[in-house]
Design a protein around this motif. Structure first.
Motif, PDB file in Angstrom:
ATOM      1  N   SER A   1      54.400  49.157  51.217  1.00  0.00           N
ATOM      2  CA  SER A   1      53.106  48.710  51.734  1.00  0.00           C
ATOM      3  C   SER A   1      52.465  47.703  50.793  1.00  0.00           C
ATOM      4  O   SER A   1      52.364  47.927  49.589  1.00  0.00           O
ATOM      5  N   GLY A   2      52.000  46.595  51.357  1.00  0.00           N
ATOM      6  CA  GLY A   2      51.306  45.587  50.569  1.00  0.00           C
ATOM      7  C   GLY A   2      49.801  45.707  50.658  1.00  0.00           C
ATOM      8  O   GLY A   2      49.076  44.856  50.131  1.00  0.00           O
ATOM      9  N   PHE A   3      49.304  46.754  51.324  1.00  0.00           N
ATOM     10  CA  PHE A   3      47.868  46.994  51.453  1.00  0.00           C
ATOM     11  C   PHE A   3      47.445  47.886  50.295  1.00  0.00           C
ATOM     12  O   PHE A   3      47.618  49.109  50.345  1.00  0.00           O
ATOM     13  N   ARG A   4      46.886  47.283  49.237  1.00  0.00           N
ATOM     14  CA  ARG A   4      46.635  48.005  47.995  1.00  0.00           C
ATOM     15  C   ARG A   4      45.297  47.621  47.382  1.00  0.00           C
ATOM     16  O   ARG A   4      44.864  46.471  47.476  1.00  0.00           O
ATOM     17  N   LEU A   5      44.686  48.595  46.741  1.00  0.00           N
ATOM     18  CA  LEU A   5      43.435  48.391  46.023  1.00  0.00           C
ATOM     19  C   LEU A   5      43.645  48.792  44.569  1.00  0.00           C
ATOM     20  O   LEU A   5      44.110  49.900  44.285  1.00  0.00           O
ATOM     21  N   CYS A   6      43.312  47.903  43.653  1.00  0.00           N
ATOM     22  CA  CYS A   6      43.503  48.166  42.219  1.00  0.00           C
ATOM     23  C   CYS A   6      42.183  48.131  41.469  1.00  0.00           C
ATOM     24  O   CYS A   6      41.310  47.305  41.756  1.00  0.00           O
ATOM     25  N   GLY A   7      42.051  49.025  40.492  1.00  0.00           N
ATOM     26  CA  GLY A   7      40.928  49.011  39.581  1.00  0.00           C
ATOM     27  C   GLY A   7      41.208  48.096  38.399  1.00  0.00           C
ATOM     28  O   GLY A   7      42.241  47.421  38.335  1.00  0.00           O
ATOM     29  N   ARG A   8      40.291  48.109  37.435  1.00  0.00           N
ATOM     30  CA  ARG A   8      40.373  47.163  36.318  1.00  0.00           C
ATOM     31  C   ARG A   8      41.665  47.283  35.504  1.00  0.00           C
ATOM     32  O   ARG A   8      42.260  46.272  35.116  1.00  0.00           O
ATOM     33  N   ARG A   9      42.098  48.507  35.218  1.00  0.00           N
ATOM     34  CA  ARG A   9      43.292  48.670  34.375  1.00  0.00           C
ATOM     35  C   ARG A   9      44.540  48.160  35.085  1.00  0.00           C
ATOM     36  O   ARG A   9      45.409  47.539  34.460  1.00  0.00           O
ATOM     37  N   ALA A  10      44.637  48.408  36.383  1.00  0.00           N
ATOM     38  CA  ALA A  10      45.787  47.919  37.136  1.00  0.00           C
ATOM     39  C   ALA A  10      45.742  46.399  37.280  1.00  0.00           C
ATOM     40  O   ALA A  10      46.782  45.727  37.231  1.00  0.00           O
ATOM     41  N   ILE A  11      44.547  45.854  37.447  1.00  0.00           N
ATOM     42  CA  ILE A  11      44.403  44.393  37.511  1.00  0.00           C
ATOM     43  C   ILE A  11      44.925  43.766  36.225  1.00  0.00           C
ATOM     44  O   ILE A  11      45.692  42.792  36.251  1.00  0.00           O
TER      45      ILE A  11
END
Length: 243
Positions: A159-169
């Motif tokens: 799945s390419g539908f993803r939400l990332c927080g600051r650390r993952a960014i």
């Protein structure tokens, strides 16, 4: 969907390659459902009018001079998010399969589970478009493999539908897989001590056009990604996550 001030710290990354037929509709759909978020389209060396049509909407557009592939395009988006100081970054494909109206589900999953990345899974509730039979076999195999390697349940690793927080960014801006990156990105996240969580979403068929991934490419994809994640997993113990 209820919007809060935190939406102003959200960037929506739309990687696009030859998506002229639907890119305007995708952008308008995002604006309708997530009006306070910023949008950046990463034009991955398209040969059609994707660049011009995206620019006409007035959103930020990053134009790659030649095709880097989905991994290069997405990493470009994460680098833009990091330099802009965004709290959250969302991947939404330029083909119209992802419904931005369901973004709140990813936001809730990220918040409630204290995770670094939320992945929208079409298989948890088995609603909407489920993909082709050939791809489903590969997706299920890779999901079982990722679940075992990470110790966390994974059902829709492609799945390419993803939400990332600051650390993952920060992590993905610095390191991101290049070819067929979605599955490897989950392993990379895990190796750096970060956590992912899935939540149920409903996906749609492409708005128009055809996917470049044929049945033969699906087999190649499964073999290549399996080898890549096993190699990645074998490279020592987890590194420390981004500060």
């Amino acid at each position: 969907m209820q919007h809060s001030q935190s939406d102003k710290s959200m960037l929506i990354i739309v990687p696009a390659y030859n998506e002229a037929g639907q890119i305007v509709q995708v952008i308008n759909n995002i604006r309708t459902h997530v009006p306070h978020a910023d949008i950046v389209v990463v034009n991955d060396g398209s040969k059609d009018d994707t660049l011009e049509r995206a620019r006409q909407t007035g959103v930020a557009v990053l134009n790659l001079p030649y095709n880097l592939g989905i991994g290069g395009a997405v990493q470009t988006g994460y680098r833009y998010a990091l330099s802009g100081g965004y709290d959250m970054a969302v991947q939404i494909d330029g083909d119209g399969q992802h419904d931005p109206a369901e973004l709140y589900k990813l936001m809730q999953a990220l918040s409630q589970n204290g995770a670094d990345m939320a992945v929208g899974s079409r298989f948890l509730d088995k609603q909407g478009y489920q993909s082709t039979r050939t791809r489903l076999i590969g997706i299920r195999f890779l999901s079982i493999l990722v679940s075992r390697l990470t110790g966390r349940k994974a059902t829709d690793t492609t799945s390419g539908f993803r939400l990332c927080g600051r650390r993952a960014i920060a992590l993905f801006a610095d390191h991101y897989p290049t070819d067929y990156p979605e599955v490897e990105a989950i392993i990379l996240l895990h190796k750096h001590g970060l956590r992912f969580v899935e939540c149920p979403v409903s996906m749609r068929p492409r708005l128009c056009g055809q996917s470049s991934i044929t049945a033969l490419k699906s087999v190649y994809y499964m073999i290549k990604v399996t080898l890549a994640i096993l190699l990645l997993q074998s490279r020592g113990s987890r590194a420390e996550g981004p500060a």
